[in-house]
Design an enzyme around this catalytic site. Structure first.
Site, PDB file in Angstrom:
ATOM      1  CB  SER A   1      -6.001 -67.008  93.779  1.00  0.00           C
ATOM      2  OG  SER A   1      -6.044 -67.694  95.022  1.00  0.00           O
TER       3      SER A   1
ATOM      4  CD  GLU B   1       3.747 -76.053  95.480  1.00  0.00           C
ATOM      5  OE1 GLU B   1       3.442 -76.554  94.391  1.00  0.00           O
ATOM      6  OE2 GLU B   1       4.757 -76.353  96.123  1.00  0.00           O
TER       7      GLU B   1
ATOM      8  CD1 TRP C   1       1.283 -64.814 100.219  1.00  0.00           C
ATOM      9  CD2 TRP C   1       1.777 -64.909 102.390  1.00  0.00           C
ATOM     10  NE1 TRP C   1       0.391 -64.023 100.883  1.00  0.00           N
ATOM     11  CE2 TRP C   1       0.665 -64.055 102.221  1.00  0.00           C
ATOM     12  CE3 TRP C   1       2.272 -65.124 103.687  1.00  0.00           C
ATOM     13  CZ2 TRP C   1       0.035 -63.416 103.286  1.00  0.00           C
ATOM     14  CZ3 TRP C   1       1.643 -64.494 104.751  1.00  0.00           C
ATOM     15  CH2 TRP C   1       0.550 -63.650 104.555  1.00  0.00           C
TER      16      TRP C   1
ATOM     17  CB  THR D   1      -6.791 -71.779  97.703  1.00  0.00           C
ATOM     18  OG1 THR D   1      -7.558 -71.436  96.527  1.00  0.00           O
ATOM     19  CG2 THR D   1      -6.010 -70.564  98.181  1.00  0.00           C
TER      20      THR D   1
END
Length: 389
Positions: A136, A373, A160, A375
């Protein structure tokens, strides 16, 4: 900030596109969806079908060999593929994610070199922003790109990364000016065949098992400076601008998963009999179906309105509320997908809980749409920031 989200009605061309993509998805993608999930393999049949129909990267402009489809058409393609197989919908979705940085900020040379192979289906394009310690908080990335004459040398790890190992090309964000935060991040195109660029093992995931997720490793990976996307130090701005457009594709994926679950549940409750009649006749279940359909339609209207704003923004007509609605549709549609797929499992009872029926796969696939893309907690932060500006 004013908010203006008009209801969006599809044109005849968009409606016809939906019909054709739905037919293709049901005939050529759906038959493989369960096995793709079970064996966690890339959905090659879906890829080949999408490429043959010119649906693998419909957003690429015609001058680069693409179909030149608008953002709404791209949403429709992703939605209809996700309705039968979420993993397969990541083929057009991630091709857009990887190439939007070039469309927004890349030189004409980069566009001419890297977009035509993606448009033709000869290559796929992934996007590499997240790192082990920078999810994030993406600006905290540690991957570095150090200039060496006419080249840059990359070192670091990305985590990821969707379709990693299958994609030929990667948009990679790296620090070129340490100590300057987001302003010291630049974007590059990395080729799968570049020396010093390797992949980690595929992750074992809850859902979207047919879309490989792997780490990227850069060990003194040398790439030409000409592969920088935009000006040095502009990479993070390009990354955020890209996500404004591509969060909408995740909303479309979530929307498709939810619709697929509802459609299957409707067929099931019409056939399943208990207490001497189809369970579709029980009011409690009817109310569940009504709520599912209502929420899906609300998510669709928001997603299509966001796609319309995305199209205008790509053409230089960015509206003040674009970032807000982009985050809002992704957040809302993914929350609805999780809720609707969970309700679909409930409607099928014990049958919904086993692999023989697709709704449990859809529930597992839906979960990631609340995470990647950005949270949904981050999306709410973005929306609040927009409202308070």
């Amino acid at each position: 900030m004013s908010l203006d989200f008009p209801a969006y009605a599809l044109s005849e061309e968009h409606a016809a596109l939906r019909e054709s993509v739905r037919a293709l998805a049901e005939e050529q993608i759906a038959p493989y969806a369960a096995e793709v999930d079970e064996s966690a393999r890339f959905p090659q049949e879906a890829h080949d079908a999408l490429v043959k129909a010119d649906l693998n990267a419909v957003h690429i402009p015609e001058q680069y060999g693409g179909a030149g489809a608008d953002a709404i058409a791209t949403v429709i393609v992703i939605e209809e593929v996700a309705r039968v197989c979420a993993s397969s919908s990541l083929i057009p979705a991630v091709n857009k994610l990887g190439t939007v940085p070039l469309l927004l900020s890349g030189s004409e040379e980069l566009k001419q070199r890297f977009l035509p192979p993606v448009a033709s289906g000869a290559a796929m394009f992934s996007y590499a922003l997240s790192e082990p310690e920078a999810g994030s908080d993406a600006a905290a990335m540690k991957t570095k790109a150090v200039r060496d004459g006419d080249n840059f040398v990359l070192n670091g790890t990305k985590r990821w990364i969707t379709n990693a190992g299958v994609s030929q090309y990667y948009t990679v964000m790296a620090v070129t000016n340490p100590g300057t935060g987001a302003d010291g991040i630049s974007a590059f195109v990395v080729d799968k065949d570049d020396e010093g660029f390797t992949f980690g093992a595929p992750e074992h995931k809850l859902g979207i098992k047919g879309s490989p997720t792997r780490e990227l490793y850069f060990d003194n990976c040398v790439i030409p400076a000409s592969r920088m996307i935009g000006a040095e130090g502009s990479g993070f701005k390009t990354a955020l601008a890209t996500l404004d457009h591509t969060r909408i594709t995740i909303a479309a994926q979530a929307l498709g998963i939810a619709r697929g679950a509802l459609d299957y549940a409707i067929g099931y409750v019409k056939e399943r009999r208990q207490f001497g009649k189809p369970i579709a006749e029980f009011q409690g279940l009817q109310f569940m179906l009504a709520d599912m359909g209502m929420k899906i339609e609300a998510a669709r209207q928001m997603t299509y309105a966001a796609a319309a704003k995305s199209e205008r923004a790509m053409n230089g007509q960015r509206e003040a509320d674009f970032t807000f609605i982009s985050s809002a549709c992704k957040c809302f549609a993914s929350d609805i997908a999780m809720e609707v797929t969970t309700d679909a499992v409930q409607l099928l009872g014990g049958y919904g809980y086993v692999h023989d029926y697709p709704v449990e796969r859809m529930m597992r696939d839906a979960k990631i749409t609340q995470i990647y893309e950005g949270t949904n907690q981050i999306q709410r932060m973005v929306m609040a920031r927009q409202l308070l500006t």
